[in-house]
Design a protein around this motif. Structure first.
Motif, PDB file in Angstrom:
ATOM      1  N   LEU A 106       0.843  -1.015  -0.061  1.00 51.88           N
ATOM      2  CA  LEU A 106      -0.282   0.247   0.040  1.00 51.88           C
ATOM      3  C   LEU A 106       0.856   1.491  -0.319  1.00 51.88           C
ATOM      4  CD1 LEU A 106      -2.682  -0.924   2.576  1.00 51.88           C
ATOM      5  CD2 LEU A 106      -3.042  -0.567  -0.090  1.00 51.88           C
ATOM      6  N   MET A 107       1.728   1.367   0.113  1.00 51.38           N
ATOM      7  CA  MET A 107       3.070   2.269   0.172  1.00 51.38           C
ATOM      8  C   MET A 107       4.179   1.644  -0.614  1.00 51.38           C
ATOM      9  SD  MET A 107       3.247   4.766   4.006  1.00 51.38           S
ATOM     10  CE  MET A 107       3.783   4.951   2.508  1.00 51.38           C
ATOM     11  N   SER A 108       5.085   2.586  -1.614  1.00 52.32           N
ATOM     12  CA  SER A 108       5.501   2.246  -2.470  1.00 52.32           C
ATOM     13  C   SER A 108       7.227   2.898  -1.475  1.00 52.32           C
ATOM     14  CB  SER A 108       5.489   3.020  -4.038  1.00 52.32           C
ATOM     15  OG  SER A 108       5.660   3.790  -4.079  1.00 52.32           O
ATOM     16  N   VAL A 109       6.720   4.285  -0.685  1.00 48.61           N
ATOM     17  CA  VAL A 109       8.487   4.894  -0.435  1.00 48.61           C
ATOM     18  C   VAL A 109       8.612   4.336   0.748  1.00 48.61           C
ATOM     19  CG1 VAL A 109       7.105   7.140  -1.523  1.00 48.61           C
ATOM     20  CG2 VAL A 109       6.457   6.713   0.641  1.00 48.61           C
ATOM     21  N   ALA A 110       9.812   4.525   1.211  1.00 47.51           N
ATOM     22  CA  ALA A 110      10.656   4.022   1.861  1.00 47.51           C
ATOM     23  C   ALA A 110      10.369   4.770   4.010  1.00 47.51           C
ATOM     24  CB  ALA A 110      12.147   3.848   1.994  1.00 47.51           C
ATOM     25  N   PRO A 111      10.003   3.907   4.540  1.00 45.20           N
ATOM     26  CA  PRO A 111       9.379   4.466   5.595  1.00 45.20           C
ATOM     27  C   PRO A 111      10.762   5.057   6.504  1.00 45.20           C
ATOM     28  CG  PRO A 111       9.326   2.247   6.524  1.00 45.20           C
ATOM     29  CD  PRO A 111      10.094   2.339   4.586  1.00 45.20           C
ATOM     30  N   THR A 112       9.841   6.999   6.642  1.00 51.33           N
ATOM     31  CA  THR A 112      10.076   8.277   7.285  1.00 51.33           C
ATOM     32  C   THR A 112      10.362   8.510   8.209  1.00 51.33           C
ATOM     33  OG1 THR A 112       8.694   9.431   6.007  1.00 51.33           O
ATOM     34  CG2 THR A 112      10.629   9.468   5.406  1.00 51.33           C
ATOM     35  N   GLY A 113       9.103   7.728   8.799  1.00 55.31           N
ATOM     36  CA  GLY A 113       8.334   8.116  10.175  1.00 55.31           C
ATOM     37  C   GLY A 113       7.926   9.809  10.393  1.00 55.31           C
ATOM     38  N   PHE A 114       7.628  10.032   9.373  1.00 53.58           N
ATOM     39  CA  PHE A 114       6.753  11.059   8.734  1.00 53.58           C
ATOM     40  C   PHE A 114       5.163  11.223   8.524  1.00 53.58           C
ATOM     41  CE2 PHE A 114       4.685  14.963   7.562  1.00 53.58           C
ATOM     42  CZ  PHE A 114       3.995  16.001   8.342  1.00 53.58           C
ATOM     43  N   TYR A 115       4.175  11.249   9.123  1.00 52.04           N
ATOM     44  CA  TYR A 115       2.957  10.844   8.933  1.00 52.04           C
ATOM     45  C   TYR A 115       2.548  12.214   7.907  1.00 52.04           C
ATOM     46  CZ  TYR A 115      -1.620   8.239   9.672  1.00 52.04           C
ATOM     47  OH  TYR A 115      -2.540   7.335   8.823  1.00 52.04           O
ATOM     48  N   GLY A 116       2.543  11.603   6.792  1.00 53.10           N
ATOM     49  CA  GLY A 116       1.752  12.818   6.217  1.00 53.10           C
ATOM     50  C   GLY A 116       0.806  12.455   4.304  1.00 53.10           C
ATOM     51  N   SER A 117       0.639  13.271   3.599  1.00 47.78           N
ATOM     52  CA  SER A 117      -0.590  12.428   2.766  1.00 47.78           C
ATOM     53  C   SER A 117      -0.514  11.552   2.341  1.00 47.78           C
ATOM     54  CB  SER A 117      -0.123  13.657   1.619  1.00 47.78           C
ATOM     55  OG  SER A 117       0.712  13.575   1.085  1.00 47.78           O
ATOM     56  N   LYS A 118       0.755  10.470   1.945  1.00 53.73           N
ATOM     57  CA  LYS A 118       1.262   9.286   1.251  1.00 53.73           C
ATOM     58  C   LYS A 118       0.605   8.333   2.406  1.00 53.73           C
ATOM     59  CE  LYS A 118       5.220  10.622  -1.637  1.00 53.73           C
ATOM     60  NZ  LYS A 118       4.301   9.890  -2.910  1.00 53.73           N
ATOM     61  N   THR A 119       1.299   8.584   3.361  1.00 51.98           N
ATOM     62  CA  THR A 119       0.187   7.654   4.543  1.00 51.98           C
ATOM     63  C   THR A 119      -0.837   7.955   5.411  1.00 51.98           C
ATOM     64  OG1 THR A 119       2.427   7.661   5.540  1.00 51.98           O
ATOM     65  CG2 THR A 119       0.710   6.592   7.347  1.00 51.98           C
ATOM     66  N   THR A 120      -1.615   8.844   5.087  1.00 47.64           N
ATOM     67  CA  THR A 120      -3.070   8.999   5.171  1.00 47.64           C
ATOM     68  C   THR A 120      -3.438   8.439   3.607  1.00 47.64           C
ATOM     69  OG1 THR A 120      -2.622  11.451   5.712  1.00 47.64           O
ATOM     70  CG2 THR A 120      -4.696  11.049   5.165  1.00 47.64           C
ATOM     71  N   ALA A 121      -3.508   8.572   2.724  1.00 47.85           N
ATOM     72  CA  ALA A 121      -3.504   7.720   1.438  1.00 47.85           C
ATOM     73  C   ALA A 121      -4.107   6.145   1.359  1.00 47.85           C
ATOM     74  CB  ALA A 121      -2.899   8.161  -0.327  1.00 47.85           C
ATOM     75  N   ALA A 122      -2.354   5.933   1.977  1.00 47.81           N
ATOM     76  CA  ALA A 122      -2.339   4.822   2.223  1.00 47.81           C
ATOM     77  C   ALA A 122      -3.083   3.915   3.522  1.00 47.81           C
ATOM     78  CB  ALA A 122      -1.116   4.161   2.342  1.00 47.81           C
ATOM     79  N   VAL A 123      -3.197   4.449   4.888  1.00 43.53           N
ATOM     80  CA  VAL A 123      -4.259   3.931   5.572  1.00 43.53           C
ATOM     81  C   VAL A 123      -6.239   4.070   5.177  1.00 43.53           C
ATOM     82  CG1 VAL A 123      -5.153   4.865   7.852  1.00 43.53           C
ATOM     83  CG2 VAL A 123      -2.867   4.511   7.633  1.00 43.53           C
ATOM     84  N   LYS A 124      -6.199   5.313   4.199  1.00 45.26           N
ATOM     85  CA  LYS A 124      -7.559   5.288   3.734  1.00 45.26           C
ATOM     86  C   LYS A 124      -7.252   3.409   2.902  1.00 45.26           C
ATOM     87  CE  LYS A 124      -9.374   9.095   3.173  1.00 45.26           C
ATOM     88  NZ  LYS A 124      -9.541  10.472   2.756  1.00 45.26           N
ATOM     89  N   SER A 125      -7.193   3.819   1.709  1.00 42.32           N
ATOM     90  CA  SER A 125      -6.772   2.085   0.772  1.00 42.32           C
ATOM     91  C   SER A 125      -7.222   1.222   1.905  1.00 42.32           C
ATOM     92  CB  SER A 125      -5.409   1.969   0.210  1.00 42.32           C
ATOM     93  OG  SER A 125      -5.892   1.432  -0.545  1.00 42.32           O
ATOM     94  N   PHE A 126      -6.032   0.856   2.361  1.00 40.71           N
ATOM     95  CA  PHE A 126      -6.297  -0.260   3.870  1.00 40.71           C
ATOM     96  C   PHE A 126      -8.048  -0.375   4.745  1.00 40.71           C
ATOM     97  CE2 PHE A 126      -6.121  -2.964   7.881  1.00 40.71           C
ATOM     98  CZ  PHE A 126      -5.355  -3.259   7.458  1.00 40.71           C
TER      99      PHE A 126
END
Length: 285
Positions: free
Chosen positions: A101-121
């Motif tokens: 659900l995410m292609s970027v490496a973990p950064t520890g910051f909850y931004g728009s990409k993480t929000t979109a991935a969580v919403k998809s899950f």
């Protein structure tokens, strides 16, 4: 007045970069601290459990108490949400990456990409799709994935660059994303190279906006912190893009005093040779 003017000019010329000496254990970020409560990965906070206050007449009436509208559902407490920056967010991102659900490496910051991935899950698992992580979401993500390894939490590979800001699509630009923690060198909208970067801490943030490279210094030492700043390209007062041995050694466990640190010296050396005074610099979320 002459003396005062000279003192002001000297102060503005001082460079304010260098690694922070006292760092927190978690990853550094220039994002402001979130008021959202953060629990350990093993123990998630429970729901608030406080329904909305009912009026006296509603509580006294049998028909009112039987009505669904008289008993509002409890407010669900968020464990992690947009704007948070923590090791638990890093674990969340690593688990979402396992789930494709995410292609970027973990950064520890909850931004728009993480929000979109969580919403998809949440949508796929018939949970309330808020984009934030509450207790049911976190438990479901944990049961659907494995505990991340050290390499999954902090991959040796380079971070994947974020989508370029529109201001990066014309001319010669160092396009710097705070969310993906990358610097992308672009010419007329085409990507030439990408490298990992880190930024200042909350107390010494890296400024955001559109700037220009005003000077380059191949061998520079901070006039305030007396730390080496090789391949420095200044773009906003004392803030510059430069190589950081501290970043190369400690990664995101440290932070700068506002500069954009690069840990790949070879890539930065090539970039330093390509960038010209007057080239654009865009720093954005």
């Amino acid at each position: 007045m002459r003396t005062l003017g000279l003192a002001t000019a000297v102060a503005l010329a001082a460079t304010a970069c260098g690694p922070q000496k006292s760092e927190s254990a978690g990853p550094a970020s220039s994002a402001p601290a979130s008021p959202t409560a953060v629990a350990s990965p093993e123990t998630s906070p429970s729901s608030d459990g406080k329904p909305g206050d009912a009026s006296p007449s509603a509580s006294a009436s049998p028909s009112a108490s039987a009505s669904p509208s008289a008993s509002p559902s409890p407010t669900v407490k968020q464990i992690m949400a947009n704007g948070d920056d923590s090791d638990q967010v890093r674990e969340l991102q690593a688990r979402l990456r396992q789930l494709k659900l995410m292609s970027v490496a973990p950064t520890g910051f909850y931004g728009s990409k993480t929000t979109a991935a969580v919403k998809s899950f949440q949508t796929k698992n018939k949970l309330t799709a808020t984009g934030g992580v509450d207790e049911p979401t976190w438990k479901k993500i944990q049961s659907s994935s494995k505990k991340p390894t050290a390499d999954e939490l902090r991959p040796p590979a380079e971070n994947e660059a974020d989508a370029p800001d529109p201001r990066c699509m014309t001319g010669r630009v160092m396009c710097i994303s705070k969310e993906s923690r990358t610097l992308t060198w672009m010419i007329d909208g085409k990507v030439v190279s990408t490298m990992d970067v880190r930024f200042g801490s909350e107390n010494t943030p890296t400024r955001e906006g559109e700037f220009k490279v005003d000077r380059k210094e191949k061998d520079w030492v901070s006039t305030i912190y007396h730390t080496p700043m090789p391949y420095a390209m200044f773009f906003s007062g004392g803030q510059a893009v430069h190589f950081s041995a501290d970043f190369a050694a400690r990664g995101y466990a440290g932070a700068s005093h506002g500069c954009v640190n690069v840990r790949d010296k070879g890539k930065l050396s090539a970039l330093f040779g390509a960038v010209q005074t007057g080239d654009k610099v865009v720093v954005y979320w």
